[in-house]
Design a protein around this motif. Structure first.
Motif, PDB file in Angstrom:
ATOM      1  N   ILE A 328      84.244  41.518  41.055  1.00  0.00           N
ATOM      2  CA  ILE A 328      84.775  42.060  40.366  1.00  0.00           C
ATOM      3  C   ILE A 328      84.354  41.540  39.267  1.00  0.00           C
ATOM      4  O   ILE A 328      83.402  41.858  38.077  1.00  0.00           O
ATOM      5  CB  ILE A 328      86.334  41.682  40.050  1.00  0.00           C
ATOM      6  CG1 ILE A 328      86.731  42.911  38.982  1.00  0.00           C
ATOM      7  CG2 ILE A 328      86.115  40.117  38.819  1.00  0.00           C
ATOM      8  CD1 ILE A 328      87.082  44.222  39.776  1.00  0.00           C
ATOM      9  N   ASN A 329      83.178  40.722  39.141  1.00  0.00           N
ATOM     10  CA  ASN A 329      82.206  39.714  37.882  1.00  0.00           C
ATOM     11  C   ASN A 329      80.936  40.509  38.550  1.00  0.00           C
ATOM     12  O   ASN A 329      80.044  40.633  37.377  1.00  0.00           O
ATOM     13  CB  ASN A 329      82.443  38.090  38.610  1.00  0.00           C
ATOM     14  CG  ASN A 329      83.514  37.241  38.567  1.00  0.00           C
ATOM     15  OD1 ASN A 329      84.212  38.047  37.170  1.00  0.00           O
ATOM     16  ND2 ASN A 329      83.265  36.260  38.739  1.00  0.00           N
ATOM     17  N   ALA A 330      80.808  40.548  39.377  1.00  0.00           N
ATOM     18  CA  ALA A 330      79.495  41.641  39.988  1.00  0.00           C
ATOM     19  C   ALA A 330      79.727  42.794  39.143  1.00  0.00           C
ATOM     20  O   ALA A 330      78.863  43.452  38.512  1.00  0.00           O
ATOM     21  CB  ALA A 330      79.632  41.976  41.854  1.00  0.00           C
ATOM     22  N   PHE A 331      81.226  43.519  39.599  1.00  0.00           N
ATOM     23  CA  PHE A 331      80.946  44.693  38.900  1.00  0.00           C
ATOM     24  C   PHE A 331      80.918  44.754  37.673  1.00  0.00           C
ATOM     25  O   PHE A 331      79.888  45.190  36.619  1.00  0.00           O
ATOM     26  CB  PHE A 331      82.653  45.527  39.336  1.00  0.00           C
ATOM     27  CG  PHE A 331      82.867  46.976  38.163  1.00  0.00           C
ATOM     28  CD1 PHE A 331      82.683  47.240  38.371  1.00  0.00           C
ATOM     29  CD2 PHE A 331      83.951  45.994  37.239  1.00  0.00           C
ATOM     30  CE1 PHE A 331      83.084  48.664  37.739  1.00  0.00           C
ATOM     31  CE2 PHE A 331      84.010  47.228  36.509  1.00  0.00           C
ATOM     32  CZ  PHE A 331      83.800  48.181  37.125  1.00  0.00           C
ATOM     33  N   ASN A 332      81.194  43.706  37.022  1.00  0.00           N
ATOM     34  CA  ASN A 332      81.222  43.187  35.185  1.00  0.00           C
ATOM     35  C   ASN A 332      79.827  43.695  35.190  1.00  0.00           C
ATOM     36  O   ASN A 332      79.302  43.615  33.713  1.00  0.00           O
ATOM     37  CB  ASN A 332      81.922  41.770  34.692  1.00  0.00           C
ATOM     38  CG  ASN A 332      83.483  42.305  34.334  1.00  0.00           C
ATOM     39  OD1 ASN A 332      83.809  43.486  35.109  1.00  0.00           O
ATOM     40  ND2 ASN A 332      84.131  41.652  34.931  1.00  0.00           N
ATOM     41  N   GLY A 333      78.849  42.397  35.597  1.00  0.00           N
ATOM     42  CA  GLY A 333      77.892  42.648  35.846  1.00  0.00           C
ATOM     43  C   GLY A 333      76.780  43.591  35.734  1.00  0.00           C
ATOM     44  O   GLY A 333      75.795  43.604  34.406  1.00  0.00           O
ATOM     45  N   ILE A 334      77.456  44.257  36.561  1.00  0.00           N
ATOM     46  CA  ILE A 334      76.200  45.389  36.854  1.00  0.00           C
ATOM     47  C   ILE A 334      76.794  46.502  35.385  1.00  0.00           C
ATOM     48  O   ILE A 334      76.014  47.133  35.462  1.00  0.00           O
ATOM     49  CB  ILE A 334      76.664  46.636  37.701  1.00  0.00           C
ATOM     50  CG1 ILE A 334      76.802  45.195  39.266  1.00  0.00           C
ATOM     51  CG2 ILE A 334      76.159  47.179  38.418  1.00  0.00           C
ATOM     52  CD1 ILE A 334      77.388  45.959  40.348  1.00  0.00           C
TER      53      ILE A 334
END
Lengths: 355, 502
Positions: A328-334
């Motif tokens: 989900i952190n990757a999602f937030n970053g994108i």
């Protein structure tokens, strides 16, 4: 073939802002799908897991609301500073300091107070004070020494996180915790009213009230008006007789206090004890939420809920598909990237020209 | 000087509700200087920004050497030999002159050969008699010198058509003279120049033809030889402008502003104001003349409390503290700074919020700080917009979309509406056209009639003659002497401006 950027001569409409935010979320979701695909899983099943429980069932919705609370507090905290174009990314530290202060009060300062009507407000004030102090430090350094608040708030986050770690691994390790780094449980008087067993608590209501308070603060007060002026042009702020230094400190202090209350509410409303890593980075997600909500306190409620649900959904992913929830952190970053990119599309007209 | 090298046909452009250009026709002959004259907001800069590829026209065509072309970016314009010097320079302050020239070049490789460029810059500056120091950093240069760098940039890429947007606005009279010589040198070398201005005198002096724009429309194109100041003024504003104001004798009352021996530091750590004492009484205008850069800006900022100083300032008899703007505002001091866009306006906020920027500092307002409804400011703002005839599509329009003259009107409206006892006006008509200039003059004179004390710091001597009752000359941070504000004393004032004591 050339690509041209032409500056638009009017400001973007509300509708175009909304649509571009929606597109940003979609782009981030598509990227997420590809990452899941690369892990060898079915992205559509993952999407389903992400939303079906968190937004489609009553216990899931309750969990989402519970996760919304700390996100909402911290987003409101950063939002105030953002209004003045102060890049406060210290909500995480302010949140942790608030949680620390609440624990300190509940377990060590006021062990003899058994009346929740006294205890809860005291803890709230304590949490707000420590969060405010964590905002005051970068504020005063920015106002009088010109220290970049991005760096100072970021670094103070680590100080707060390690301070909590130190206490929970060391002097505050609770009796009977079998050497786990957690403090003792809060006394009953320090616990916010609970509704049912799903974690629904009064802190959620406080967070929503807080959103309306922040709306009032930024829209209908002298403080909010001055934030707007100084945020647009600092020199014009000075020209208009605004004490800009005081305003910088005030914005950081108020934002810190709100995040600090968030930390207190997380302790008294949800966790009841301090432990390391009790926050999955709420204060950082808050930066994205505030942006996505375009610094509108009411929109922040909705967006925080969405991110709360996403957090719950990501735990479902981990549980049922063995996909790490930190994805989900990757999602937030994108998402943050696509949001920033969408700014360009809103302010500029892009044309392809044949040369 | 016969064939047309450039032709604009039926150019139209509008911004939300504001029509900036309405089927404008314009042409340029080889080797001529064609002035584009008009009030602020008449659409001069918009038209040229279209030609330079910054804006895309809503309608219309551009012909270069008889061929139709589409210019969709400044790069296209430069490739077609069109260069523009904007009002705000596009130079990198920390780079040297050579590096700035190199920046825009297309044929530059990854490692540009700066020595070659340097050589060519020196060649060009010799040929066109433009003195520039190739190795100086931009931030070290005065506005006039920076402008010369911009000219070198255009000459370097061999621009055939050069657009100069209000080039004299930031120049001293001597520098302007030098610029005119350069322009003539350039046209002698086959270049053609479009000269944007709102100053009648210089247009008459420099141009071959004049096209006058008003409210986005072409009023007419005339040969400079066949016209005069009055005709042009009438074309510009649609009526005869009284350039000479009707200055009534003043009846000064008690002193409102008293300054005792103040010293003020400039931005570069050098003392900019070195012991100034003066007094302005209610109902009089004290003009401060001087060549720019002799401490004018610092003096104004110190009096208004934006800048620290040593010495004493009294307003209405009571001493005010250095660096405290709020105290000035509470004492009914209004300030019209030199750079209103940077100092006195919030470009990203709507007009009505700008008009009420001092809602909580001005003593004339009593808004509740805890129940403040900005929406309620719109109605009174609409009245002010009408009264000061600010051209905006609505009070919700962001100030950055207004023209320079209308921005100044927003500042002026806000300051005058605060019932000032003292007005500090620094270059109040800089960048304004005749119509707006007259408007400012009348507003200031009306304030004087009402008994307001006015400190007018200006570069334009005629402005000072038109308005003030006394004139002091600022030279190297000191008031070198006082004189009478009329043309018979122009020699004396000129000498003082050059540092010769009476």
């Amino acid at each position: 073939m050339k690509i041209k950027f032409e500056k638009k001569s009017t400001k973007p409409s509300k509708m175009s802002i909304f649509i571009s935010s929606l597109i940003s979320v979609l782009i981030a979701l598509i990227f997420l799908g590809f990452i899941i695909l690369s892990l060898g899983d079915d992205p559509f099943e993952a999407y389903w897991q992400l939303v079906s429980w968190a937004m489609g069932t009553v216990p899931g919705l309750i969990q989402s609301l519970v996760s919304m609370m700390p996100l909402l507090f911290t987003s409101l905290g950063v939002l105030i500073a953002f209004k003045m174009k102060l890049w406060n990314i210290g909500a995480e530290g302010q949140f942790q300091m608030g949680a620390f202060a609440a624990t300190w009060g509940a377990l060590y300062l006021f062990p003899n107070i058994h009346n929740p009507w006294v205890m809860i407000p005291l803890l709230m004030i304590l949490g707000a004070a420590f969060g405010a102090f964590w905002g005051f430090l970068p504020g005063i350094m920015r106002a009088y020494l010109g220290v970049n608040e991005i760096l100072s708030t970021l670094m103070l986050n680590y100080v707060a996180i390690y301070w909590v770690n130190y206490l929970t691994y060391g002097p505050w390790k609770g009796a009977g915790s079998y050497n786990f780094p957690i403090t003792a449980k809060f006394p009953q008087s320090a616990i916010l009213p609970q509704y049912g067993s799903g974690g629904l608590n009064f802190g959620i209501i406080i967070s929503i009230i807080m959103a309306f308070f922040v709306l009032y603060l930024v829209k209908y007060t002298k403080f909010g008006f001055h934030l707007e002026i100084a945020g647009d042009n600092l020199r014009a702020g000075e020209y208009a007789g605004i004490n800009v230094k005081k305003l910088i400190i005030l914005a950081m202090v108020i934002g810190g206090a709100i995040s600090g209350i968030g930390g207190m509410a997380e302790m008294s409303g949800v966790l009841f004890r301090l432990q390391p890593n009790f926050s999955p980075g709420y204060g950082y997600t808050a930066v994205i939420i505030a942006w996505l909500a375009r610094l509108d306190p009411i929109a922040t409620i909705v967006v925080s809920f969405f991110f709360g649900a996403l957090l719950v959904g990501s735990q479902q992913l981990q549980l049922f598909m063995q996909i790490p929830s930190s994805l989900i952190n990757a999602f937030n970053g994108i998402l943050l990237f696509s949001l920033l990119a969408s700014e360009v599309f809103m302010r500029y007209r892009i044309r392809v020209v044949r040369s | 000087m016969s064939e047309k090298i450039l032709e604009l046909k039926n150019i139209s452009k509008s911004f939300s509700n504001l029509i900036a250009n309405d089927s404008v026709d314009f042409d340029l002959k080889k080797g001529e200087i064609h002035a584009l004259l008009g009030e602020n907001g008449a659409g001069k800069t918009t038209l040229m920004n279209i030609l330079y590829g910054i804006y895309k026209p809503d309608a219309g065509e551009i012909f270069l050497d008889g061929k139709k072309i589409v210019i969709s970016s400044p790069r296209d314009a430069i490739e077609n030999g069109i260069g523009m010097i904007q009002q705000h320079f596009s130079l990198v302050p920390s780079f040297s002159v050579v590096q700035n020239v190199a920046l825009g070049l297309k044929e530059m490789g990854i490692i540009p050969d700066l020595s070659k460029i340097r050589k060519k810059i020196i060649e060009l500056s010799d040929r066109y008699k433009i003195s520039v120091e190739p190795d100086a950093k931009i931030w070290q240069l005065s506005a006039g010198e920076q402008q010369r760098v911009e000219i070198i940039k255009l000459l370097y890429v061999k621009s055939k058509i050069m657009i100069l947007d209000e080039p004299t606005a930031i120049l001293t009279p001597q520098e302007a003279k030098g610029l005119f010589e350069t322009i003539k040198e350039m046209t002698a070398n086959e270049a053609s120049v479009i000269f944007i201005s709102h100053k009648l005198k210089e247009v008459l002096e420099i141009s071959d033809r004049v096209t006058v724009l008003r409210h986005g429309r072409v009023i007419g194109t005339v040969e400079t030889k066949e016209t005069n100041e009055n005709d042009l003024a009438r074309m510009m504003v649609g009526r005869d402008v009284v350039l000479k104001t009707d200055k009534k004798p003043s009846h000064p009352s008690k002193p409102i502003l008293e300054i005792e021996n103040i010293h003020v530091m400039g931005d570069k750590g050098i003392e900019a104001v070195r012991g100034v004492s003066l007094e302005v009484r209610g109902g009089e205008i004290l003009g401060i003349a001087g060549v720019e850069g002799n401490g004018q800006r610092e003096l104004g900022e110190a009096i208004y409390g934006l800048r620290n100083y040593t010495g004493n300032i009294f307003i209405n008899g009571s001493k005010v503290r250095p660096g405290n703007v709020l105290e000035r505002i509470k004492n009914h001091v209004a300030y019209i700074p030199q750079d209103r866009k940077a100092d006195a306006l919030c470009g990203g906020l709507p007009v009505y919020k700008n008009l009420f920027m001092k809602a909580f500092s001005s003593p004339i307002f009593s808004f509740n700080p805890y129940f403040f409804y900005p929406e309620k400011l719109k109605e009174p703002s609409e009245k002010v917009v009408k009264e000061f005839s600010i051209a905006t599509s609505s009070v919700d329009q962001e100030v950055k979309f207004l023209s320079g003259g209308n921005m100044q009107k927003v500042v002026l409206a806000r300051e005058i509406k605060s019932h000032p006892k003292l007005i500090i006006a620094v270059h109040p008509t800089r960048g304004l056209d005749v119509g707006a200039e007259e408007f400012v003059y009348n507003v200031l004179l009306a304030q004087k009639e009402k008994g307001t004390a006015i400190l007018l710091i200006a570069g334009d001597l005629y402005e000072i003659f038109n308005l003030s009752d006394r004139v002091g000359v600022l030279y190297e941070g000191q008031i070198i002497g006082y004189s009478e504000p009329d043309e018979s004393h122009i020699e004396e004032i000129g000498l003082m401006m050059a540092g010769v004591k009476k």
